[in-house]
Design a protein around this motif. Structure first.
Motif, PDB file in Angstrom:
ATOM      1  N   ALA A  16       3.284   7.287  -6.109  1.00  0.00           N
ATOM      2  CA  ALA A  16       2.402   8.243  -6.786  1.00  0.00           C
ATOM      3  C   ALA A  16       2.754   9.687  -6.440  1.00  0.00           C
ATOM      4  CB  ALA A  16       0.943   7.954  -6.430  1.00  0.00           C
ATOM      5  N   LEU A  17       3.407   9.905  -5.303  1.00  0.00           N
ATOM      6  CA  LEU A  17       3.828  11.238  -4.882  1.00  0.00           C
ATOM      7  C   LEU A  17       5.284  11.531  -5.236  1.00  0.00           C
ATOM      8  CD1 LEU A  17       2.215  11.322  -1.327  1.00  0.00           C
ATOM      9  CD2 LEU A  17       1.313  12.323  -3.446  1.00  0.00           C
ATOM     10  N   GLY A  18       5.905  10.630  -5.995  1.00  0.00           N
ATOM     11  CA  GLY A  18       7.305  10.818  -6.379  1.00  0.00           C
ATOM     12  C   GLY A  18       8.284  10.293  -5.342  1.00  0.00           C
ATOM     13  N   GLY A  19       7.792   9.537  -4.365  1.00  0.00           N
ATOM     14  CA  GLY A  19       8.646   9.006  -3.299  1.00  0.00           C
ATOM     15  C   GLY A  19       9.240   7.651  -3.653  1.00  0.00           C
ATOM     16  N   LYS A  20      10.043   7.153  -2.733  1.00  0.00           N
ATOM     17  CA  LYS A  20      10.741   5.876  -2.908  1.00  0.00           C
ATOM     18  C   LYS A  20      10.098   4.794  -2.058  1.00  0.00           C
ATOM     19  CE  LYS A  20      15.035   8.051  -4.075  1.00  0.00           C
ATOM     20  NZ  LYS A  20      16.397   8.319  -3.789  1.00  0.00           N
ATOM     21  N   PRO A  21      10.338   3.531  -2.402  1.00  0.00           N
ATOM     22  CA  PRO A  21       9.817   2.429  -1.584  1.00  0.00           C
ATOM     23  C   PRO A  21      10.354   2.504  -0.156  1.00  0.00           C
ATOM     24  CG  PRO A  21      10.677   1.601  -3.665  1.00  0.00           C
ATOM     25  CD  PRO A  21      11.086   3.044  -3.565  1.00  0.00           C
ATOM     26  N   PHE A  58       0.824  -1.203   0.000  1.00  0.00           N
ATOM     27  CA  PHE A  58       0.000   0.000   0.000  1.00  0.00           C
ATOM     28  C   PHE A  58       0.864   1.262   0.000  1.00  0.00           C
ATOM     29  CE2 PHE A  58      -2.036   3.439   2.350  1.00  0.00           C
ATOM     30  CZ  PHE A  58      -3.214   3.601   1.630  1.00  0.00           C
ATOM     31  N   TYR A  59       1.786   1.373   0.955  1.00  0.00           N
ATOM     32  CA  TYR A  59       2.578   2.596   1.078  1.00  0.00           C
ATOM     33  C   TYR A  59       3.603   2.751  -0.043  1.00  0.00           C
ATOM     34  CZ  TYR A  59       0.303   3.886   5.389  1.00  0.00           C
ATOM     35  OH  TYR A  59      -0.637   4.271   6.307  1.00  0.00           O
ATOM     36  N   ASP A  60       4.198   1.683  -0.522  1.00  0.00           N
ATOM     37  CA  ASP A  60       5.087   1.799  -1.679  1.00  0.00           C
ATOM     38  C   ASP A  60       4.334   2.405  -2.855  1.00  0.00           C
ATOM     39  OD1 ASP A  60       7.261   0.690  -0.314  1.00  0.00           O
ATOM     40  OD2 ASP A  60       7.393  -1.098  -1.591  1.00  0.00           O
ATOM     41  N   ALA A  61       3.116   1.920  -3.105  1.00  0.00           N
ATOM     42  CA  ALA A  61       2.327   2.418  -4.240  1.00  0.00           C
ATOM     43  C   ALA A  61       1.912   3.870  -4.036  1.00  0.00           C
ATOM     44  CB  ALA A  61       1.092   1.544  -4.447  1.00  0.00           C
ATOM     45  N   ALA A  76      -2.759  16.555  -9.530  1.00  0.00           N
ATOM     46  CA  ALA A  76      -2.517  15.304 -10.253  1.00  0.00           C
ATOM     47  C   ALA A  76      -1.888  14.264  -9.330  1.00  0.00           C
ATOM     48  CB  ALA A  76      -1.626  15.548 -11.471  1.00  0.00           C
ATOM     49  N   GLU A  77      -0.951  14.673  -8.473  1.00  0.00           N
ATOM     50  CA  GLU A  77      -0.359  13.738  -7.513  1.00  0.00           C
ATOM     51  C   GLU A  77      -1.401  13.258  -6.511  1.00  0.00           C
ATOM     52  OE1 GLU A  77       3.149  14.961  -5.436  1.00  0.00           O
ATOM     53  OE2 GLU A  77       4.423  14.667  -7.204  1.00  0.00           O
ATOM     54  N   VAL A  78      -2.282  14.152  -6.069  1.00  0.00           N
ATOM     55  CA  VAL A  78      -3.345  13.764  -5.136  1.00  0.00           C
ATOM     56  C   VAL A  78      -4.217  12.686  -5.775  1.00  0.00           C
ATOM     57  CG1 VAL A  78      -5.412  14.532  -3.891  1.00  0.00           C
ATOM     58  CG2 VAL A  78      -3.359  15.994  -3.946  1.00  0.00           C
ATOM     59  N   ARG A  79      -4.613  12.904  -7.022  1.00  0.00           N
ATOM     60  CA  ARG A  79      -5.443  11.913  -7.725  1.00  0.00           C
ATOM     61  C   ARG A  79      -4.704  10.585  -7.885  1.00  0.00           C
ATOM     62  NH1 ARG A  79      -6.421  16.515 -10.917  1.00  0.00           N
ATOM     63  NH2 ARG A  79      -8.504  17.362 -10.601  1.00  0.00           N
ATOM     64  N   ALA A  80      -3.425  10.650  -8.251  1.00  0.00           N
ATOM     65  CA  ALA A  80      -2.632   9.429  -8.432  1.00  0.00           C
ATOM     66  C   ALA A  80      -2.485   8.686  -7.101  1.00  0.00           C
ATOM     67  CB  ALA A  80      -1.252   9.761  -9.008  1.00  0.00           C
ATOM     68  N   TRP A  81      -2.238   9.398  -6.012  1.00  0.00           N
ATOM     69  CA  TRP A  81      -2.130   8.805  -4.678  1.00  0.00           C
ATOM     70  C   TRP A  81      -3.427   8.074  -4.320  1.00  0.00           C
ATOM     71  CZ3 TRP A  81      -5.062   9.839  -0.296  1.00  0.00           C
ATOM     72  CH2 TRP A  81      -4.576   9.322   0.905  1.00  0.00           C
ATOM     73  N   HIS A  82      -4.544   8.735  -4.540  1.00  0.00           N
ATOM     74  CA  HIS A  82      -5.846   8.149  -4.222  1.00  0.00           C
ATOM     75  C   HIS A  82      -6.100   6.903  -5.072  1.00  0.00           C
ATOM     76  CE1 HIS A  82     -10.288   7.970  -3.930  1.00  0.00           C
ATOM     77  NE2 HIS A  82     -10.058   8.434  -2.710  1.00  0.00           N
TER      78      HIS A  82
END
Length: 126
Positions: A25-30, A18-21, A75-81
């Motif tokens: 989506a926010l440009g973060g790392k695993p 869940f958190y990796d995905a 766009a990042e908010v939508r991708a995160w969701h």
């Protein structure tokens, strides 16, 4: 003020998916597992840590608590969701939407029922 946020999980591998995905989506790392078996996410100067409770009891979500995460854009908010719901999260409250102050917000519950919010701030001049 804060050094980190620590939440409990009953299934660290499920939490990792869940958190990796959602951080991707926010440009973060695993996330990375530390020597004590805690899953750690570093993003934009913040640290989120996920662990099995050390008292041996089941992890439970905070009643009334919300963890807020900053996004760079709507766009990042939508991708995160989207990634969160695809990876075991539950959409709650309203769909991703703009607020009266110009920020863009989405809410999810993670697989352990922790309440999360992601927000992009309004652009200057709005």
């Amino acid at each position: 003020m804060f050094t980190h946020i620590m939440i409990g999980s009953n299934d660290l591998e499920r939490s990792r998916r869940f958190y990796d995905a959602t951080f991707h989506a926010l440009g973060g790392k695993p996330g990375q597992m530390d020597a004590r078996g805690r899953l750690i996410y570093l993003h934009n100067g913040g640290r989120l840590m996920i662990t099995k409770p050390i008292d041996g009891h089941p992890a439970t979500a905070a009643n009334g608590g919300t963890i807020g995460i900053l996004a760079a854009s709507p766009a990042e908010v939508r991708a995160w969701h989207s990634e969160g719901t695809r990876h075991g999260g539950t959409a709650i409250e309203t769909p991703p939407s703009e607020r009266p102050d110009g920020s863009f917000v989405a809410y999810l519950r993670d697989p352990d029922d922790n309440k999360l919010s992601v927000r992009s701030l309004p652009t200057p001049g709005q």
